[in-house]
Design a protein around this motif. Sequence first.
Motif, mmCIF file in Angstrom:
data_model
loop_
_atom_site.group_PDB
_atom_site.id
_atom_site.type_symbol
_atom_site.label_atom_id
_atom_site.label_comp_id
_atom_site.label_asym_id
_atom_site.label_seq_id
_atom_site.Cartn_x
_atom_site.Cartn_y
_atom_site.Cartn_z
ATOM 1 N N THR A 68 10.170 -8.802 27.025
ATOM 2 C CA THR A 68 9.673 -9.095 25.676
ATOM 3 C C THR A 68 8.632 -8.061 25.267
ATOM 4 O O THR A 68 8.620 -7.590 24.126
ATOM 5 C CB THR A 68 9.087 -10.516 25.588
ATOM 6 N N GLN A 82 7.153 -11.642 18.598
ATOM 7 C CA GLN A 82 6.992 -11.031 19.912
ATOM 8 C C GLN A 82 5.666 -11.475 20.542
ATOM 9 O O GLN A 82 5.626 -11.857 21.713
ATOM 10 C CB GLN A 82 7.047 -9.504 19.800
ATOM 11 N N LEU A 147 13.043 -16.223 20.642
ATOM 12 C CA LEU A 147 13.727 -14.979 20.995
ATOM 13 C C LEU A 147 15.167 -14.941 20.494
ATOM 14 O O LEU A 147 15.655 -13.900 20.061
ATOM 15 C CB LEU A 147 13.750 -14.794 22.518
#
Length: 163
Positions: A68, A82, A147
């Motif tokens: 990530t 993020q 995500l």
Amino acid sequence: MIPRMALFVARMALTAWVGAAVLFVIVGVREVTSPDFSGEVKDRLVALRFPIFYAAGFVLVGAAWISTALSNVPTQLSRPNQRLVLALVTVVLAGMIADYLWIYQPLRELVTPPGQPRTQRFVELHRWSARVNTIQLVLCLIAATRLNWTARPGKGAPSESEC
């Protein structure tokens, strides 16, 4: 290329961990509530299964964190998203370390050698383990959802040529 691959790995690792943890809990609950296993066997299962559980969790969640951090793909994952995922996964990793050191290790000592009676301390640690692991799983599920959720069209979604 690396940011896209990192995003792919982050998505896969975190999603895999959520699935693996849920399966682990389902199987574990079935084992400890089964009348087919003695207390001694159940204690041995704790010592056999949980080190693999923690190892898999650290590898998958750790890989998700690193990936990530490397996934700078604004068309797929916004900077705020993020940061949120990194924060959630950081909390999960810290919780996993705390759980392993201060809950699982003492629990393992209480069932070694196998077949000992369950003390109040065992019950208390077991309850804490269930709480901490539930929180970690929910945070991982939220992070995996963030995500995996694609951007809305017109809000940074990839064009047809990028897909």
